[in-house]
Every structure is written in structure tokens, then in C-alpha cells.
Design a protein around this motif. Structure first.
Motif, PDB file in Angstrom:
ATOM      1  N   LYS A  14       0.841  -1.206   0.000  1.00 43.02           N
ATOM      2  CA  LYS A  14       0.000   0.000   0.000  1.00 43.02           C
ATOM      3  C   LYS A  14       0.873   1.252   0.000  1.00 43.02           C
ATOM      4  O   LYS A  14       0.673   2.165  -0.807  1.00 43.02           O
ATOM      5  CB  LYS A  14      -0.913   0.008   1.251  1.00 43.02           C
ATOM      6  CG  LYS A  14      -1.843  -1.198   1.334  1.00 43.02           C
ATOM      7  CD  LYS A  14      -2.741  -1.135   2.539  1.00 43.02           C
ATOM      8  CE  LYS A  14      -2.013  -1.252   3.864  1.00 43.02           C
ATOM      9  NZ  LYS A  14      -1.383  -2.569   4.085  1.00 43.02           N
ATOM     10  N   THR A  15       1.849   1.248   0.920  1.00 40.75           N
ATOM     11  CA  THR A  15       2.733   2.410   0.997  1.00 40.75           C
ATOM     12  C   THR A  15       3.522   2.559  -0.303  1.00 40.75           C
ATOM     13  O   THR A  15       3.715   3.675  -0.804  1.00 40.75           O
ATOM     14  CB  THR A  15       3.676   2.259   2.206  1.00 40.75           C
ATOM     15  OG1 THR A  15       2.879   2.164   3.382  1.00 40.75           O
ATOM     16  CG2 THR A  15       4.608   3.444   2.321  1.00 40.75           C
ATOM     17  N   THR A  16       3.947   1.430  -0.859  1.00 39.85           N
ATOM     18  CA  THR A  16       4.691   1.479  -2.107  1.00 39.85           C
ATOM     19  C   THR A  16       3.857   2.115  -3.219  1.00 39.85           C
ATOM     20  O   THR A  16       4.335   2.966  -3.971  1.00 39.85           O
ATOM     21  CB  THR A  16       5.123   0.056  -2.520  1.00 39.85           C
ATOM     22  OG1 THR A  16       5.813  -0.544  -1.426  1.00 39.85           O
ATOM     23  CG2 THR A  16       6.018   0.078  -3.739  1.00 39.85           C
ATOM     24  N   ALA A  55       2.848  10.840   5.506  1.00 43.85           N
ATOM     25  CA  ALA A  55       3.561   9.571   5.462  1.00 43.85           C
ATOM     26  C   ALA A  55       3.125   8.674   6.605  1.00 43.85           C
ATOM     27  O   ALA A  55       2.538   9.125   7.582  1.00 43.85           O
ATOM     28  CB  ALA A  55       5.063   9.825   5.537  1.00 43.85           C
ATOM     29  N   GLN A  56       3.427   7.383   6.452  1.00 45.20           N
ATOM     30  CA  GLN A  56       3.047   6.428   7.482  1.00 45.20           C
ATOM     31  C   GLN A  56       3.777   6.706   8.796  1.00 45.20           C
ATOM     32  O   GLN A  56       3.229   6.504   9.868  1.00 45.20           O
ATOM     33  CB  GLN A  56       3.359   5.003   6.996  1.00 45.20           C
ATOM     34  CG  GLN A  56       2.840   3.932   7.928  1.00 45.20           C
ATOM     35  CD  GLN A  56       2.894   2.551   7.296  1.00 45.20           C
ATOM     36  OE1 GLN A  56       3.362   2.384   6.170  1.00 45.20           O
ATOM     37  NE2 GLN A  56       2.414   1.564   8.013  1.00 45.20           N
ATOM     38  N   SER A  57       5.041   7.165   8.672  1.00 46.31           N
ATOM     39  CA  SER A  57       5.773   7.541   9.887  1.00 46.31           C
ATOM     40  C   SER A  57       5.798   9.060   9.995  1.00 46.31           C
ATOM     41  O   SER A  57       5.804   9.756   8.987  1.00 46.31           O
ATOM     42  CB  SER A  57       7.190   6.987   9.823  1.00 46.31           C
ATOM     43  OG  SER A  57       7.821   7.465   8.661  1.00 46.31           O
ATOM     44  N   LEU A  64      -3.240   9.992   2.352  1.00 49.24           N
ATOM     45  CA  LEU A  64      -2.941   9.812   3.769  1.00 49.24           C
ATOM     46  C   LEU A  64      -2.633   8.352   4.052  1.00 49.24           C
ATOM     47  O   LEU A  64      -3.470   7.475   3.824  1.00 49.24           O
ATOM     48  CB  LEU A  64      -4.135  10.264   4.621  1.00 49.24           C
ATOM     49  CG  LEU A  64      -4.694  11.657   4.314  1.00 49.24           C
ATOM     50  CD1 LEU A  64      -5.968  11.913   5.112  1.00 49.24           C
ATOM     51  CD2 LEU A  64      -3.667  12.737   4.605  1.00 49.24           C
ATOM     52  N   ASP A  65      -1.424   8.085   4.550  1.00 47.80           N
ATOM     53  CA  ASP A  65      -1.011   6.718   4.841  1.00 47.80           C
ATOM     54  C   ASP A  65      -1.226   6.457   6.337  1.00 47.80           C
ATOM     55  O   ASP A  65      -0.462   6.928   7.168  1.00 47.80           O
ATOM     56  CB  ASP A  65       0.465   6.536   4.456  1.00 47.80           C
ATOM     57  CG  ASP A  65       0.819   5.077   4.197  1.00 47.80           C
ATOM     58  OD1 ASP A  65      -0.021   4.204   4.509  1.00 47.80           O
ATOM     59  OD2 ASP A  65       1.923   4.829   3.689  1.00 47.80           O
ATOM     60  N   GLU A  66      -2.278   5.720   6.654  1.00 50.47           N
ATOM     61  CA  GLU A  66      -2.666   5.416   8.033  1.00 50.47           C
ATOM     62  C   GLU A  66      -2.701   6.667   8.910  1.00 50.47           C
ATOM     63  O   GLU A  66      -1.924   6.814   9.844  1.00 50.47           O
ATOM     64  CB  GLU A  66      -1.728   4.361   8.619  1.00 50.47           C
ATOM     65  CG  GLU A  66      -1.787   3.083   7.790  1.00 50.47           C
ATOM     66  CD  GLU A  66      -1.118   1.898   8.486  1.00 50.47           C
ATOM     67  OE1 GLU A  66      -1.034   1.903   9.713  1.00 50.47           O
ATOM     68  OE2 GLU A  66      -0.693   0.983   7.779  1.00 50.47           O
ATOM     69  N   PRO A  67      -3.637   7.567   8.616  1.00 53.39           N
ATOM     70  CA  PRO A  67      -3.633   8.856   9.310  1.00 53.39           C
ATOM     71  C   PRO A  67      -4.120   8.807  10.751  1.00 53.39           C
ATOM     72  O   PRO A  67      -3.769   9.677  11.534  1.00 53.39           O
ATOM     73  CB  PRO A  67      -4.598   9.705   8.468  1.00 53.39           C
ATOM     74  CG  PRO A  67      -5.492   8.722   7.808  1.00 53.39           C
ATOM     75  CD  PRO A  67      -4.679   7.493   7.591  1.00 53.39           C
TER      76      PRO A  67
HETATM   77 MG   LIG Z   1       2.393   1.030   4.748  1.00 51.71          MG
END
Ligand SMILES: [Mg+2]
Ligand SMILES: Nc1ncnc2c1ncn2[C@@H]1O[C@H](COP(=O)(O)OP(=O)(O)OP(=O)(O)O)[C@@H](O)[C@H]1O
Lengths: 404, 240
Positions: B40-42, B78-80, B152-155
Motif C-alpha cells: 500500500k505504501t509502495t 507519510a506512514q511515519s 494519507l497513509d494510516e492517518p
Molecule cells: Mg504502509
């Protein structure tokens, strides 16, 4: 202006980070001060104990600002260990021996140099006395010969002309001998057998005097390299570089923002180090202080570029530190402390790829030899070239994080 | 509109995305869900131009990604957390606001901070923020340029349930002007999306509104969809 904002942010961060500030400004001052006192003052007097040494050698030693203690029978080892003198000079049957405790290389230099010079001088004096005697003898001799010739001449006038013609050649030869002796005796034997002349400065440089300008450059390079590399690494590992690249900022704006943001501190650091060396530690400079600034500001930009570049190949602070023995330390050897011309050929090939080689040697040229801006144009241009190359590589390297 | 055609991406020998073609509808919230490590992030990084995709093409508003100008109308979280820990919350958001070039007013900054309820703590250094506060600040920063595309990556990881609800309300309000792509592992959040993309085995295994997907698989919640997909896979493997 995105770049200005980036610069502003970097300034804020550095000013808040007291430890980095200390590393930038206090650490170099501390180390330079330390070195200034570690290296002995060349004007300090060295004490030498003289055993069985003739007066003229002692005179020469004293003329060379050494304290000479005349001793007779001493047990050298305990005598030196008790700190009575730095060295013991002894003559036995025309053999000279200098005994040194050898626990402090700093005392050794002046003692060896001073005493060998004294012994050599006295030997030369003896020699020149002998030569003088010899010449006097020769002059006496030739005077005798002259007298003889004159009487022969007189005799010849009384000889028949044929015989006199045959004798002409010999007569000429006599005249020649006469002239030769004159020239020989004209060579004046001075009091000093050797006169040492220095092209730059009027005294031989101590190691520290050569080291000091190099160190100024070294610190500029080292600390700027480290801080630029570390901060870019932090930007990368905290994900903020990626976040930054998700905004429409140009990659070149990031690189130049970094270059100028940290450049401000690099320039301030350079100013502090130079002003401190010149005005507080009394580093003598033959050239202009402006040229020193130009060299080191360019060098600090090179260090910035290199630090940023290498930080892209590491993933932790510790890996950044690993570059120090690899990238920083070798440059010291080529920075003017050692003579590159006498190194192995392959080392001579390595030298020109090192920024500190240009900066260090140019600093020596400016500080000790008083080179003008025109005379250091070539190394300065090479430093500029380094900056251009590193900046370009950095911008290209950013492609790893964003493709446009 | 975001249009992905035949996207493939691999890291070395490991293929992560294989021949993905999908359209992400404008003015909708699209949820990207799938097991951890499916890519997903990719996929999102390919959309942002941060990763290079090996084949296919991605078009946003008929412009091919990667394109720097597109980033002007994109907001990314970002996720982080990607924040400057030695700056305050306010300084962080102001800095990123300036990166969008055009002037972003103080009022916008304030209202965005209000949205994530960070008004009180804006003068604190981020290093003294809690995990959820950092997440909220990251979200605020993603919203700061009022982007047309919000990715939004896992907001909502680490955000408490009450605030989460209010954030989802805000996200639905944003639909008026924006297209949103959100990844999540929380199934009731997935149910709040207008469209869902289920990622599995390097591709999109199912797509549609949450209701459509549930009906198609004949199950009552999304978690069971993934179990069904596993079963189907197992049967296919057995049949071969
Ligand atoms: Mg991810
Ligand atoms: N830079 C990279 N180099 C090599 N492999 C990578 C890289 N980035 C991601 N991967 C691999 O790609 C796969 C997908 O990673 P990705 O981060 O996209 O997963 P994800 O679906 O976002 O997972 P999660 O839900 O846990 O966030 C993983 O197997 C990961 O190891």
C-alpha cells in the motif's frame, strides 16, 4: 522564497542546539589553544651539561641561547633523570657524544641541533684557522719564490740574449703562481663558517608555525563536514526529507538551502578560528587575513558539499563517523605538513583529489610566505570546482527520494 | 482524477505491484486496505513520484507522474511521522506552508491547527509531543495547502476514538474540493470510505463501495472478505 525559509529553519535549529554550537565554535578554539601550549616555545632555553668540552664550543653554545653547565665527572643517567639538564655533551679523544634522556621528543630537537651546530662550528673554525695558516705559509713561500725570481731576473739580464729567450716561459709561469696565491689569500675566512639564509621569514619555522594555518583549515573542514553530514542524515532518517520532497520544492533549492544555511555557521566558525588564532594566539601572518578568509570559506563549502553527499551513503550517525578515518584523516597528511613532492609517486597522484591539500598548502603560502590573491588563484579555482562538483552530485543524489 | 494503468513495481527480485490498473474517483474518499506488507505504501509512493514504477503509467489530472508541479495540489501524510523535533508544532506547520510557495495565511494555519485540536500545544517543541499529537500535526501539515488530492497513509493511528470521529467528519467535508486516498487497517474506518480497494497478492483483489464488496462476498464485515480471498486462493491452488 522556499530557499530562504529553509535557511531560516536551519539557523533556528542550529541556534537551539547548544551542543552543536559548542562543537562548532568552542571545540576548535579549545584544540588550537591546547596545541599552542603543547608545542614548546622556540625561544625557551635548553640546558646542556658540558663535560670535557673546550671553551670555544661552550661559547658557541651560549651564543645560541643555550644554558651550558660545565661539569667534570658525572654519572650521566641519574644526572639527566634528576632533570639537571636536557642533554649531556661530552668529548673524548676527539669523539663527541650527546646523551639525551629520550623521554620527551620535544627537548631532543633543540639539544641535538644546538650541540651539533656548536661542534661543527668549532671544527670549522679550527679548519679555517688551519687554512689561514696554510695560506700564510704559502704566501711566505711564494714571497720566497718571488725573491728568488727577482734575483734570477737580475741574473738573466746579465746572461747572453739566446739563453735569456729560452728562460722566458718559465718567467711567465712564475708570474702566474704569484697571481694564484693572491687570489687564495683574498678568500676571507669569516667568523661564522656557515651563514643560513631563509627565503621566507627570518627564522626557521617551528612545527607549530607550519601546523597552525593547516589546523585552522583542518578544523573548518572537519567540523563543517561532520555537522552538515549529520544534519542531512537526521533530515533523511526522520523522514522530513521525504516530506519536504512531497512539496513542490526543487531539489536544487534543498541543496542550496543547506549549503547557505550551514554556510552561515561555517563562515562564522571560520571567522572565529582565524581571528582567535591571529589576535589571541598571536599567529603571525605574512599575507592578508582576507585571503585566509577566502580560502577557508571556500573550503567550508567544499566540506558542506562533501558532508551532504557522503551522508546519503550512510544510515546511522555511527556510519557517518566511520568516514572520518577514511575521508578526513588521510587528508591531513597531504595538507602541507609533509612534503608531497618527496612522497611515493602514487601518493603524489592522490594528493590533488584532496580539498585539504589545496587549502592547507595555500594557507601556508598566505600565512608564512605572504602570497597575494593573484598568486593563489589556481588553488582557489580548484576549490570552487570541488564545490560545483559536490553540489551537482548532491542534486543528482536527491533523485533517490524523488524522481523530479 | 487519478488514473493508474498497468503499474508494476519490484524491489530487486521481489515484485510488489503487478499490473495494477485502477481509477480513483474524484471527490470521494477511497480506502486502500490490505494485509501488512502488500504494498500500500509502495503504491502511494509511486503516486507521489517518490518511487519509480517499473512499468505502466500514472496520470493525475491528465499529467503523468512524476511531475513537480502536481505536488502543488497534493497533500501527503507519510506512514511515519516526518516532523522536525527541535521546532515547535507551529514552526513545523509554518515551515511546510512556506514550501508551497504561495502565501498561506495565518488564519488557514490556525484553523488547520484547530481542526486537529493542537491550538493549545502549538508552542511546544515537537519532541515533547505525544504519539497522537505528532500524528495530528502530520495530518494538519498534509492539509495546509488545501490540496486537491489528499493522500494519507494510516492517518488515524494513535488518535483517540472521539477525535477520530471528528477527523472523519472533517475528511468527509473535504470531499467537496478534494479527492482523498487513505490507507487503514481499521475496519470500521474502511466502512466509512466511499470506495474501497482491497490489495492482495501484488494487485487489487476487489473494489467498489463497502456495501457492494460485502454483498459480492456474502459476508458481514470486511475482515471476512480477506478470509474468503484466502480460501479462494487455496482452492485455486488445489485445483491446479
Ligand atoms: Mg504502509
Ligand atoms: N525500499 C525498499 N526496498 C526493498 N523492499 C521494500 C522497500 N520498500 C518496501 N519494500 C517491501 O515492499 C513490500 C511492501 O511494503 P509496503 O510498505 O508498501 O507495505 P504496506 O502495504 O504499506 O504495509 P503496512 O500495512 O505494514 O504499512 C514489503 O515486503 C517491503 O519489505
Amino acid at each position: 522564497m522556499r530557499m530562504l525559509q529553509l535557511i531560516k529553519r536551519i539557523c533556528k535549529q542550529v541556534l537551539r542546539d547548544k551542543r552543536t554550537l559548542a562543537l562548532l565554535f568552542l571545540a576548535p578554539i579549545f584544540v588550537i589553544t591546547l596545541l599552542n601550549y603543547i608545542f614548546p616555545d622556540p625561544d625557551d632555553e635548553v640546558t646542556i651539561a658540558a663535560v670535557n668540552v673546550s671553551d670555544d664550543v661552550i661559547d658557541i653554545l651560549e651564543d645560541n641561547d643555550m644554558i651550558v653547565k660545565q661539569e667534570n665527572e658525572i654519572d650521566i643517567k641519574p644526572y639527566l633523570e634528576d632533570g639537571n639538564a636536557s642533554a649531556v655533551l661530552e668529548e673524548k679523544d676527539g669523539e663527541w657524544t650527546l646523551t639525551i634522556l629520550n623521554d620527551n621528543p620535544m627537548d631532543e630537537g633543540p639539544a641535538i641541533q644546538g650541540s651539533s651546530q656548536a661542534v661543527m662550528e668549532s671544527n670549522l673554525n679550527d679548519l679555517s684557522d688551519n687554512i689561514d695558516d696554510m695560506i700564510n705559509n704559502m704566501e711566505d713561500m711564494s714571497a720566497g719564490v718571488k725573491d728568488m725570481m727577482e734575483s734570477i731576473n737580475e741574473m738573466m739580464t746579465q746572461l747572453p740574449p739566446e739563453v735569456a729567450q729560452n728562460m722566458d716561459i718559465n718567467m711567465d709561469m712564475d708570474v702566474d703562481t704569484d697571481i694564484d696565491t693572491d687570489i687564495d689569500s683574498e678568500i676571507d675566512m669569516d667568523e661564522d663558517p656557515i651563514t643560513v639564509e631563509y627565503i621566507y621569514g627570518d627564522e626557521s619555522y617551528t612545527f607549530f608555525e607550519i601546523l597552525n594555518p593547516i589546523l585552522v583549515s583542518f578544523f573548518v573542514f572537519f567540523f563543517v563536514f561532520l555537522i552538515a553530514g549529520m544534519s542531512m542524515l537526521k533530515e533523511r532518517s526522520s523522514g522530513t526529507l521525504e516530506k519536504l520532497l512531497s512539496t513542490p520544492i526543487r531539489k536544487s533549492e534543498i541543496v542550496f538551502g543547506y549549503l547557505f544555511g550551514y554556510g552561515i555557521f561555517a563562515i562564522l566558525q571560520t571567522a572565529v578560528i582565524i581571528l582567535y588564532s591571529v589576535y589571541i594566539l598571536d599567529m603571525e601572518i605574512a599575507g592578508s587575513i582576507t585571503n585566509m578568509f577566502i580560502i577557508n570559506i571556500l573550503l567550508s563549502l567544499v566540506a558542506l558539499g562533501l558532508g551532504l553527499l557522503l551522508s546519503t551513503f550512510v544510515s546511522s550517525e555511527f556510519q557517518m563517523i566511520q568516514f572520518i578515518p577514511l575521508v578526513i584523516i588521510p587528508q591531513i597528511f597531504f595538507s602541507g605538513m609533509l612534503n608531497v613532492d618527496t612522497m611515493e609517486p602514487w601518493l603524489q597522484w592522490i594528493a590533488p583529489i584532496m580539498p585539504l591539500y589545496y587549502a592547507g598548502n595555500t594557507m601556508i603560502d598566505v600565512v608564512l610566505k605572504g602570497f597575494t590573491l593573484g598568486e593563489i588563484m589556481v588553488p582557489l579555482s580548484i576549490l570552487v570546482l570541488f564545490i560545483v562538483v559536490f553540489v551537482t552530485l548532491n542534486i543528482l543524489g536527491m533523485r533517490r527520494y524523488r524522481k523530479v | 482524477m487519478i488514473k493508474l494503468s498497468n503499474i508494476s513495481k519490484s524491489f530487486g527480485k521481489q515484485t510488489i505491484l503487478q499490473d495494477i490498473s485502477v481509477n480513483i474517483a474524484a471527490n470521494q474518499i477511497t480506502g486502500l486496505i490490505g494485509p501488512s506488507g502488500t504494498g500500500k505504501t509502495t503504491l502511494i509512493k509511486c503516486l507521489m513520484g517518490m518511487e519509480k514504477y517499473d512499468a505502466g503509467s500514472i496520470q493525475i489530472d491528465n499529467t503523468t507522474v512524476p511531475n513537480r508541479k502536481l505536488l502543488n495540489k497534493t497533500g501527503y501524510m507519510a506512514q511515519s511521522d516526518s516532523l522536525y523535533h527541535d521546532l515547535t508544532g507551529l514552526e513545523n506547520i509554518q515551515f511546510f506552508a512556506h514550501m508551497y510557495g504561495r502565501k498561506i495565511s495565518n488564519k488557514t494555519v490556525q484553523s488547520t491547527l484547530n481542526l486537529v485540536q493542537l491550538e493549545q500545544d502549538k508552542k511546544k517543541l515537537v519532541q515533547h509531543y505525544s504519539g497522537g499529537m505528532k500524528r495530528r500535526l502530520s495530518l494538519a501539515i498534509a492539509l495546509i495547502n488545501q490540496p486537491k488530492y489528499l493522500i494519507l497513509d494510516e492517518p488515524t493511528v494513535g488518535i483517540d476514538p472521539v477525535l477520530k470521529l471528528s477527523i472523519w467528519d472533517q475528511l468527509h467535508d473535504l470531499k467537496k474540493d478534494s479527492t482523498l486516498l487513505i490507507t487503514t487497517h481499521i475496519m470500521d474506518e474502511a466502512m466509512k470510505c466511499d470506495q474501497l480497494l482491497l490489495m492482495k497478492n501484488k494487485g487489487i483483489a476487489a473494489s467498489g463501495t463497502p456495501q457492494e464488496i460485502l454483498e459480492n462476498f456474502g459476508v458481514s464485515d470486511i475482515d471476512q472478505v480477506f478470509l474468503k480471498l484466502e480460501e479462494q486462493e487455496y482452492e485455486n491452488a488445489a485445483a491446479n
